[in-house]
Design an enzyme around this catalytic site. Structure first.
Site, mmCIF file in Angstrom:
data_model
loop_
_atom_site.group_PDB
_atom_site.id
_atom_site.type_symbol
_atom_site.label_atom_id
_atom_site.label_comp_id
_atom_site.label_asym_id
_atom_site.label_seq_id
_atom_site.Cartn_x
_atom_site.Cartn_y
_atom_site.Cartn_z
ATOM 1 N N SER A 45 0.801 -1.226 0.000
ATOM 2 C CA SER A 45 0.000 0.000 0.000
ATOM 3 C C SER A 45 0.831 1.273 0.000
ATOM 4 C CB SER A 45 -0.953 0.009 1.206
ATOM 5 O OG SER A 45 -0.233 -0.113 2.418
ATOM 6 N N ASP A 336 -2.893 8.248 7.926
ATOM 7 C CA ASP A 336 -3.746 7.361 8.717
ATOM 8 C C ASP A 336 -2.828 6.577 9.640
ATOM 9 O OD1 ASP A 336 -2.612 5.327 7.147
ATOM 10 O OD2 ASP A 336 -4.337 5.208 5.810
ATOM 11 N N HIS A 339 0.061 4.899 6.987
ATOM 12 C CA HIS A 339 0.701 5.526 5.837
ATOM 13 C C HIS A 339 1.042 6.984 6.103
ATOM 14 C CE1 HIS A 339 -2.170 2.374 4.476
ATOM 15 N NE2 HIS A 339 -1.083 1.952 3.858
#
Length: 358
Positions: A45, A336, A339
């Site tokens: 991600s 978040d 990340h």
């Protein structure tokens, strides 16, 4: 006499200009030849630009407030408020402004010629990591790269396609979820002790790099794990009431990184075809410094994310209905609980580019 002198000056100028042009033309041609034609990214991600939008998984972020600071406030599937590392690196290398996801949209010829990301949020070198959350494994990403190469040949022709594949830069950024999620959070790999699991993940990483080299890559950078224990989600999960950095998780990342670096060095000597350059990229050291000395980088908050409370919100729980966004995102290192913010990534990439000279 004056006319003769003028003629001589003109003649000398012509000679100098001719010599300059003849010298400059090869230099310009050489610069064009050595310029990196494309960037290809594999991983999780951190570098997914929207591939997960095109598959059936809960690990996605194609909704607000993700993309809040992306052009058009567009939630593209990038796990941040704006650009992610692939975009930043492509920009810094002068390739293009944004590195698109391979899946989910029709790619232009320009995008095919200049590179894409095959990364899938939630994956790891351990294939089980991706399977647990129904995302692309690293082998799935290689399958997409194989498919991409066929498209590239149709656009560029065999010779030019071969040059692009061999001369481009490849970034591999994954492994964090193997430790943070698969090993420490679920029971599914507890038949390994931590030391043997780290060895297993490094073997998986080695196998991936070998396969990538076998598909024509020659400039491959493999990133290590960040200080996992200081990521906000892990502070919440295992950092106690004060949400301290989790020493065990950070130590696991240190051990993993040391073994991964050693394996990359070994592959460079024993398994790399002629002309190959493999590099290990240290994410741990610069990111830990940003976490421990936030004021030096202009940050005020590094122990929680900007989205919502910053203690647990990530992907589906960081949405417009359940989570407000912090007032000044640039004061936060994390977007978040997993990340970084775009500003965080920019500073991190700036240090990495300076150190490794992409």
């Amino acid at each position: 006499m004056a006319s003769s002198r003028s003629s001589l000056v003109v003649a000398m100028a012509v000679v100098i200009l001719h010599r300059w042009c003849c010298a400059a033309a090869p230099a310009a041609a050489a610069a064009n030849r050595t310029r990196t034609p494309a960037l290809f990214v594999f991983g999780d991600s951190i570098v997914d630009a929207g591939n997960n939008n095109a598959i059936t998984t809960l690990i996605r972020c194609n909704f607000a407030p993700y993309g809040k600071d992306f052009p058009g406030h567009n939630a593209t599937g990038r796990f941040s408020n704006g650009k992610v590392p692939g975009d930043i690196l492509a920009t810094q290398m002068g390739i293009k402004q944004y590195l698109p996801a391979y899946l989910g949209a029709e790619l232009s010829d320009f995008d095919l010629l200049t590179g894409v990301t095959f990364a899938s949020g939630g994956c790891g070198f351990d294939p089980l990591t991706a399977e647990l959350v129904s995302v692309l494994t690293m082998d799935n990403q290689l399958d997409l790269f194989k498919e991409y190469k066929e498209k590239l040949r149709r656009v560029a022709g065999d010779a030019r396609a071969g040059e692009i594949v061999s001369e481009s830069l490849y970034m591999v950024v994954t492994g964090t979820d193997d430790l943070a999620n698969t090993y420490f959070t679920t029971p599914f790999r507890r038949d390994y002790d931590l030391d043997s699991y780290i060895d297993f993940v490094v073997r998986c990483a080695s196998g991936f790099v070998r396969k990538l080299l076998g598909m024509g890559a020659r400039r491959v950078n493999v990133a290590g794990a960040p200080p996992i224990g200081c990521v906000p989600s892990q502070r919440t999960n295992a950092g106690g009431l004060d949400r301290d950095c989790v020493a065990l998780y950070n130590q696991a990342a240190v051990v993993y990184n040391a073994r991964l670096e050693k394996e990359i060095e070994r592959l460079n000597v024993t398994a790399a075809p002629p002309g190959t350059v493999l590099k290990y990229i240290d994410l741990y050291t610069p990111l830990l410094d940003m976490i421990q000395r936030p004021a030096a980088y202009g940050f005020e908050v590094t122990n929680r994310g900007c989205c919502g409370t910053g203690v647990f919100e990530v992907t589906l729980t960081c949405n417009r209905y359940t989570a407000d966004v912090c007032r000044d995102v640039d004061k936060f290192l994390f977007w978040d609980t997993y990340h970084l913010t775009e500003r965080g990534y920019n500073i991190l990439l700036s240090q990495i580019i300076t150190k490794y000279g992409f």
